[in-house]
Write an enzyme that holds these catalytic residues in place. Structure first.
Site, PDB file in Angstrom:
ATOM      1  N   CYS A  56      -0.770   3.454  -6.533  1.00 17.11           N
ATOM      2  CA  CYS A  56      -1.717   2.882  -5.566  1.00 17.11           C
ATOM      3  C   CYS A  56      -1.905   1.453  -6.043  1.00 17.11           C
ATOM      4  O   CYS A  56      -2.146   1.208  -7.242  1.00 17.11           O
ATOM      5  CB  CYS A  56      -3.044   3.624  -5.606  1.00 17.11           C
TER       6      CYS A  56
ATOM      7  N   CYS B  97       0.862  -1.180   0.000  1.00 20.14           N
ATOM      8  CA  CYS B  97       0.000   0.000   0.000  1.00 20.14           C
ATOM      9  C   CYS B  97       0.899   1.231   0.000  1.00 20.14           C
ATOM     10  O   CYS B  97       1.694   1.407   0.934  1.00 20.14           O
ATOM     11  CB  CYS B  97      -0.869  -0.022   1.256  1.00 20.14           C
TER      12      CYS B  97
HETATM   13  N1  DGL Z   1      -3.912   0.402  -1.994  1.00 23.15           N
HETATM   14  C1  DGL Z   1      -3.608   1.628  -1.355  1.00 23.15           C
HETATM   15  C2  DGL Z   1      -2.362   2.282  -1.943  1.00 23.15           C
HETATM   16  O1  DGL Z   1      -1.542   1.627  -2.555  1.00 23.15           O
HETATM   17  C3  DGL Z   1      -4.620   2.684  -1.075  1.00 23.15           C
HETATM   18  C4  DGL Z   1      -6.075   2.602  -1.225  1.00 23.15           C
HETATM   19  C5  DGL Z   1      -6.782   3.336  -0.101  1.00 23.15           C
HETATM   20  O2  DGL Z   1      -7.023   4.551  -0.226  1.00 23.15           O
HETATM   21  O3  DGL Z   1      -7.054   2.667   0.879  1.00 23.15           O
HETATM   22  O4  DGL Z   1      -2.163   3.445  -1.781  1.00 23.15           O
END
Ligand code: DGL
Length: 271
Positions: free
Chosen positions: A189, A74
């Site tokens: 993301c 993330c």
């Molecule tokens: N998957 C997450 C990232 O890589 C973020 C998504 C969210 O806002 O929770 O930033």
């Protein structure tokens, strides 16, 4: 020799894009996938609250899963919490996911690149430092989308997501200046590669979409090798269950999501 245990963490389903690449390099490992969907999306959470949340939750799950490596799949969390996690758990390797600005800037011909991420990631000092260090010769468009991660989750759960909604979110990535055009868009993301086919179809013109998932998987593979777990033969198809997926909201997945998890070698388990 025991098999390595790998804990992959995200706010929701986005980390699965990274998880799948790791499984291809380390098919024999034991996996725990943890999604903090009780407070999804992370992109909307103030930095101090998010740091406390992630460090507390991972503290519990590190105790429970006893991983040999933790993957923060993330960007929104990695660009914030890695120093504190590393200080709290010395000796345990953490592999983060941060915007792939460096390869995009190195490969761009037009000098126009875009970073598509959550509003939190585009605002982070970490992201601005990366751009100063690696993309000083480029013009970088930071595109913070408040909706795309949620749209990606909906699509993965089999809900209808209109093209117009996705097209509106990616449109600001396409910049024309002095006869030049954006040629690289960094997917900063982990949710966004879930929508890659739609991005390609809805793009205003051809660009390279930079997804760092494979590079992150290679880093995990390397870290495990350094810790004495020999490299394994790679696989293309993931045809066996390799671990369990836990969700902090603890709601049993519907059919589409269960199938998507199984396609990545995971079965849902009660948290
Ligand atoms: N998957 C997450 C990232 O890589 C973020 C998504 C969210 O806002 O929770 O930033």
């Amino acid at each position: 020799m025991t098999v390595p245990a790998i804990l992959v963490f995200d706010s929701g389903l986005g980390g699965l894009t990274v998880h799948a690449e790791i499984v291809r390099l380390r098919p024999g490992a034991r996996y725990v996938y943890l999604a903090d969907d009780a407070v999804f999306p992370y992109g909307a959470i103030p930095a101090a609250d998010l740091t406390d949340r992630v460090c507390g939750l991972l503290g519990d799950w590190i105790g429970r899963a006893q991983p040999d490596v933790v993957v923060i799949a993330c960007n929104t969390a990695s660009t914030l919490v890695l120093p504190r996690l590393r200080a709290t758990h010395p000796g345990l390797p953490f592999v983060g996911t941060v915007p792939a600005v460096k390869p995009a800037a190195a490969q761009s011909h037009s000098g126009l690149i875009s970073v598509l991420a959550t509003p939190a990631t585009v605002a982070r000092d970490y992201t601005h430092d990366l751009i100063r260090q690696h993309a000083a010769h480029c013009e970088v468009e930071l595109v913070g989308s408040a909706r795309l991660a949620t749209l990606a989750e909906a699509a993965m759960k089999g809900e209808a997501v209109p093209d117009s909604a996705i097209a509106a979110e990616i449109a600001p990535c396409f910049v024309e200046r002095d006869g030049r055009r954006t040629d690289h868009v960094v997917l900063a993301c982990t949710h966004y590669p879930l929508l890659l086919d739609r991005f390609r179809r809805l793009a205003k013109w051809h660009v390279a979409w930079v997804d760092p998932a494979h590079a992150i998987a290679r880093r995990v593979d390397h870290v495990l090798a350094e810790r004495g777990f020999p490299h394994e033969p790679h696989v293309e198809a993931i045809d066996e269950i390799r671990g369990e997926a836990f969700f902090t909201r603890d709601v049993r997945p519907g059919e589409d999501l269960a199938a998507a998890l199984a396609a990545r070698g995971l079965r849902w388990a009660k948290a």
